[in-house]
Design a protein around this motif. Structure first.
Motif, PDB file in Angstrom:
ATOM      1  N   PHE A  91      11.569  -0.407  -6.641  1.00 11.88           N
ATOM      2  CA  PHE A  91      11.117  -0.963  -5.597  1.00 11.88           C
ATOM      3  C   PHE A  91       9.270  -1.083  -5.715  1.00 11.88           C
ATOM      4  O   PHE A  91       8.721  -1.445  -6.563  1.00 11.88           O
ATOM      5  CB  PHE A  91      11.379  -1.652  -4.204  1.00 11.88           C
ATOM      6  CG  PHE A  91      10.733  -2.580  -3.719  1.00 11.88           C
ATOM      7  CD1 PHE A  91      10.809  -3.816  -4.049  1.00 11.88           C
ATOM      8  CD2 PHE A  91      10.043  -2.803  -2.674  1.00 11.88           C
ATOM      9  CE1 PHE A  91      10.474  -5.174  -3.244  1.00 11.88           C
ATOM     10  CE2 PHE A  91       9.331  -3.625  -1.834  1.00 11.88           C
ATOM     11  CZ  PHE A  91       9.649  -4.805  -2.142  1.00 11.88           C
ATOM     12  N   GLN A  92       8.807  -0.151  -5.067  1.00  9.47           N
ATOM     13  CA  GLN A  92       7.979   0.062  -4.466  1.00  9.47           C
ATOM     14  C   GLN A  92       6.782   0.370  -6.417  1.00  9.47           C
ATOM     15  O   GLN A  92       6.141  -0.002  -6.354  1.00  9.47           O
ATOM     16  CB  GLN A  92       7.539   1.312  -4.164  1.00  9.47           C
ATOM     17  CG  GLN A  92       7.755   2.911  -4.909  1.00  9.47           C
ATOM     18  CD  GLN A  92       6.210   3.330  -5.331  1.00  9.47           C
ATOM     19  OE1 GLN A  92       5.273   3.041  -6.013  1.00  9.47           O
ATOM     20  NE2 GLN A  92       6.612   3.974  -6.439  1.00  9.47           N
ATOM     21  N   GLN A  93       7.865   0.897  -7.105  1.00  7.11           N
ATOM     22  CA  GLN A  93       7.533   1.022  -8.603  1.00  7.11           C
ATOM     23  C   GLN A  93       6.987  -0.387  -9.092  1.00  7.11           C
ATOM     24  O   GLN A  93       5.649  -0.397  -9.729  1.00  7.11           O
ATOM     25  CB  GLN A  93       8.140   2.173  -9.800  1.00  7.11           C
ATOM     26  CG  GLN A  93       7.519   2.322 -10.503  1.00  7.11           C
ATOM     27  CD  GLN A  93       7.877   3.684 -11.582  1.00  7.11           C
ATOM     28  OE1 GLN A  93       9.370   3.325 -12.013  1.00  7.11           O
ATOM     29  NE2 GLN A  93       7.907   4.677 -12.042  1.00  7.11           N
ATOM     30  N   ALA A  94       7.608  -0.820  -9.655  1.00  7.24           N
ATOM     31  CA  ALA A  94       8.110  -2.304  -9.850  1.00  7.24           C
ATOM     32  C   ALA A  94       6.732  -3.281  -8.853  1.00  7.24           C
ATOM     33  O   ALA A  94       5.954  -4.211  -9.957  1.00  7.24           O
ATOM     34  CB  ALA A  94       9.065  -3.107 -10.751  1.00  7.24           C
ATOM     35  N   LEU A  95       6.734  -2.711  -7.600  1.00 10.22           N
ATOM     36  CA  LEU A  95       5.736  -4.392  -7.286  1.00 10.22           C
ATOM     37  C   LEU A  95       5.099  -3.983  -7.388  1.00 10.22           C
ATOM     38  O   LEU A  95       3.984  -4.714  -7.277  1.00 10.22           O
ATOM     39  CB  LEU A  95       6.179  -3.668  -5.981  1.00 10.22           C
ATOM     40  CG  LEU A  95       5.666  -4.330  -4.362  1.00 10.22           C
ATOM     41  CD1 LEU A  95       6.458  -6.073  -4.927  1.00 10.22           C
ATOM     42  CD2 LEU A  95       5.792  -4.465  -2.724  1.00 10.22           C
ATOM     43  N   LYS A 152      -4.739   5.535   0.508  1.00  9.19           N
ATOM     44  CA  LYS A 152      -4.054   5.722  -1.385  1.00  9.19           C
ATOM     45  C   LYS A 152      -2.887   5.343  -0.955  1.00  9.19           C
ATOM     46  O   LYS A 152      -2.303   4.875  -0.119  1.00  9.19           O
ATOM     47  CB  LYS A 152      -3.596   7.910  -0.441  1.00  9.19           C
ATOM     48  CG  LYS A 152      -4.695   8.261  -0.085  1.00  9.19           C
ATOM     49  CD  LYS A 152      -4.541   9.976   0.019  1.00  9.19           C
ATOM     50  CE  LYS A 152      -3.345  11.383  -1.146  1.00  9.19           C
ATOM     51  NZ  LYS A 152      -3.508  12.245  -0.704  1.00  9.19           N
ATOM     52  N   LYS A 153      -2.603   6.004  -2.872  1.00  6.71           N
ATOM     53  CA  LYS A 153      -0.830   4.608  -2.566  1.00  6.71           C
ATOM     54  C   LYS A 153      -0.233   5.482  -2.474  1.00  6.71           C
ATOM     55  O   LYS A 153       0.855   5.425  -2.144  1.00  6.71           O
ATOM     56  CB  LYS A 153      -1.764   4.462  -4.129  1.00  6.71           C
ATOM     57  CG  LYS A 153      -2.310   3.379  -4.585  1.00  6.71           C
ATOM     58  CD  LYS A 153      -1.967   3.621  -5.998  1.00  6.71           C
ATOM     59  CE  LYS A 153      -2.996   2.401  -6.366  1.00  6.71           C
ATOM     60  NZ  LYS A 153      -3.731   2.301  -8.333  1.00  6.71           N
ATOM     61  N   TYR A 154      -0.415   6.993  -2.614  1.00  7.45           N
ATOM     62  CA  TYR A 154       0.433   8.008  -2.923  1.00  7.45           C
ATOM     63  C   TYR A 154       0.990   9.004  -1.411  1.00  7.45           C
ATOM     64  O   TYR A 154      -0.673   9.619  -0.999  1.00  7.45           O
ATOM     65  CB  TYR A 154       1.050   8.530  -3.847  1.00  7.45           C
ATOM     66  CG  TYR A 154       1.817   7.488  -4.447  1.00  7.45           C
ATOM     67  CD1 TYR A 154       3.172   6.356  -5.011  1.00  7.45           C
ATOM     68  CD2 TYR A 154       0.502   7.228  -6.300  1.00  7.45           C
ATOM     69  CE1 TYR A 154       3.484   5.830  -5.567  1.00  7.45           C
ATOM     70  CE2 TYR A 154       0.773   5.847  -6.748  1.00  7.45           C
ATOM     71  CZ  TYR A 154       2.329   5.284  -6.983  1.00  7.45           C
ATOM     72  OH  TYR A 154       2.554   4.479  -7.872  1.00  7.45           O
ATOM     73  N   ARG A 169      -2.094  -3.856   4.589  1.00  7.00           N
ATOM     74  CA  ARG A 169      -1.886  -2.729   4.273  1.00  7.00           C
ATOM     75  C   ARG A 169      -0.689  -2.932   4.205  1.00  7.00           C
ATOM     76  O   ARG A 169       0.194  -2.739   5.439  1.00  7.00           O
ATOM     77  CB  ARG A 169      -2.413  -1.656   4.224  1.00  7.00           C
ATOM     78  CG  ARG A 169      -1.993  -0.159   3.772  1.00  7.00           C
ATOM     79  CD  ARG A 169      -2.769   0.679   3.517  1.00  7.00           C
ATOM     80  NE  ARG A 169      -3.920   0.692   2.785  1.00  7.00           N
ATOM     81  CZ  ARG A 169      -3.954   0.713   1.744  1.00  7.00           C
ATOM     82  NH1 ARG A 169      -2.600   1.309   1.303  1.00  7.00           N
ATOM     83  NH2 ARG A 169      -5.072   0.333   0.737  1.00  7.00           N
ATOM     84  N   PHE A 170       0.831  -2.362   3.333  1.00  2.00           N
ATOM     85  CA  PHE A 170       2.102  -2.229   4.207  1.00  2.00           C
ATOM     86  C   PHE A 170       2.561  -1.187   3.492  1.00  2.00           C
ATOM     87  O   PHE A 170       1.623  -0.247   2.248  1.00  2.00           O
ATOM     88  CB  PHE A 170       2.778  -3.124   2.086  1.00  2.00           C
ATOM     89  CG  PHE A 170       4.480  -3.678   2.766  1.00  2.00           C
ATOM     90  CD1 PHE A 170       5.014  -3.653   4.003  1.00  2.00           C
ATOM     91  CD2 PHE A 170       5.709  -2.096   2.272  1.00  2.00           C
ATOM     92  CE1 PHE A 170       6.466  -3.896   4.368  1.00  2.00           C
ATOM     93  CE2 PHE A 170       6.873  -2.578   2.510  1.00  2.00           C
ATOM     94  CZ  PHE A 170       7.617  -3.357   3.301  1.00  2.00           C
ATOM     95  N   ALA A 171       3.258   0.140   3.804  1.00  2.21           N
ATOM     96  CA  ALA A 171       3.316   1.484   3.594  1.00  2.21           C
ATOM     97  C   ALA A 171       4.825   1.372   3.591  1.00  2.21           C
ATOM     98  O   ALA A 171       5.539   0.798   4.652  1.00  2.21           O
ATOM     99  CB  ALA A 171       2.427   2.381   5.159  1.00  2.21           C
ATOM    100  N   LYS A 180      -2.647  -4.219   0.107  1.00 11.32           N
ATOM    101  CA  LYS A 180      -2.187  -2.376  -0.746  1.00 11.32           C
ATOM    102  C   LYS A 180      -1.185  -2.087  -0.289  1.00 11.32           C
ATOM    103  O   LYS A 180      -0.360  -2.891   0.541  1.00 11.32           O
ATOM    104  CB  LYS A 180      -3.840  -1.931   0.140  1.00 11.32           C
ATOM    105  CG  LYS A 180      -5.141  -2.492  -0.497  1.00 11.32           C
ATOM    106  CD  LYS A 180      -5.206  -2.727  -2.236  1.00 11.32           C
ATOM    107  CE  LYS A 180      -6.690  -3.493  -2.570  1.00 11.32           C
ATOM    108  NZ  LYS A 180      -6.504  -3.791  -3.663  1.00 11.32           N
ATOM    109  N   MET A 181      -0.435  -1.005  -0.901  1.00 11.04           N
ATOM    110  CA  MET A 181       0.365  -0.348  -0.616  1.00 11.04           C
ATOM    111  C   MET A 181       0.273   1.513  -0.817  1.00 11.04           C
ATOM    112  O   MET A 181      -0.276   1.771  -1.196  1.00 11.04           O
ATOM    113  CB  MET A 181       1.641  -0.417  -1.183  1.00 11.04           C
ATOM    114  CG  MET A 181       2.845   0.111  -1.119  1.00 11.04           C
ATOM    115  SD  MET A 181       4.335  -0.805  -1.228  1.00 11.04           S
ATOM    116  CE  MET A 181       3.770  -0.748  -3.046  1.00 11.04           C
TER     117      MET A 181
END
Length: 260
Positions: free
Chosen positions: A156-160, A219-221, A127-129, A169-170
């Motif tokens: 960046f996070q949106q496109a990634l 969670k994503k966000y 998991r990357f945060a 997971k992010m």
């Protein structure tokens, strides 16, 4: 509660990072706590926390973090790129290096950290945060460079997410203004103080609890401030309300600039 994880946390010596660390050590986790300063990290037991003094704004610094994580943790289940800093100022000057400094820390470092983490995992789950910030969704007067750096991370996070491999997971955090040394750092060297902080302001403990819970639940966000989420809807429906809010915040900047 998160437990049994090997975690890298940058920006761990103060603010949101320090409060997140206090929660992580409650579980059976091992944390590599990274910061330019490590004085506040001495309070944690060496069996759970390894303090690493490091400048994350360079390729060499991030490379060193991964090498130290492999040596001390033996793996990385969660990489949390939290380190970042602001400027609070009127953007009326010419200075390439000042602009580069904030982008190297706030943008280049988390992007390169993701690249390194993906390579490190090599297909394993992880998991990357990142701490993005609410200001990455709506710019604010006085924070032109900070806003733009966080808009870059938001993009960046949106496109990634549209191309990320399934094994990664992010989780992204979107705090509003937080009552930490953030505001002191924002005016460092200016011989001024921010007497009127942006509205609203949250406590770092609240933000940290929301983030750790978000990581635990996958969670994503994570949006710790419900008022901001409501305001974004309100501003979209009634743009004049946002204009009024911006004028009030611009007045705070004018008052700040008027300090002798």
């Amino acid at each position: 509660m998160i437990s049994g994880k090997k975690i890298v946390l940058t920006g761990a010596n103060s603010g949101i990072g320090l409060e997140v660390l206090k929660l992580l050590v409650q579980g059976d986790n091992k944390v590599l706590a990274v910061d330019l300063h490590t004085d506040n990290l001495a309070q944690f037991g060496a069996d759970k926390v390894t303090a690493m003094q490091c400048d994350v704004s360079s390729k060499e610094g991030v490379d060193a973090i991964f090498a130290e994580a492999e040596r001390t943790l033996g793996g990385i289940d969660i990489f949390y790129a939290n380190a970042g800093f602001p400027y609070y100022e009127k953007f009326d000057y010419v200075d390439w290096d000042r602009t580069a400094r904030i982008f190297e820390t706030n943008v280049f470092s988390p992007i390169y950290s993701y690249q390194k983490y993906r390579e490190y995992l090599n297909g394993r789950e992880g998991r990357f945060a990142m701490t993005v910030s609410a200001i990455g969704k709506m710019g604010m007067p006085g924070y032109a460079l900070y806003s733009s750096s966080k808009f870059a991370v938001q993009g960046f996070q949106q496109a990634l997410r549209l191309e990320m491999p399934d094994n990664i997971k992010m989780t992204c955090l979107y705090p509003v203004a937080t009552d930490t040394n953030f505001f002191k750092a924002a005016v460092e060297g200016q011989h001024k103080v921010i007497r009127q902080k942006p509205f609203p302001v949250q406590k770092p403990q609240h933000v940290a609890k929301a983030m750790v819970k978000g990581l635990e639940r996958g969670k994503k966000y994570v949006n710790p401030c419900k008022l901001f989420s409501f305001a974004m809807v309100l501003f979209a429906l009634f743009p004049f309300v946002r204009t009024v809010y911006w004028k009030l915040e611009k007045k705070k900047l004018d008052n700040f600039e008027a300090q002798k």
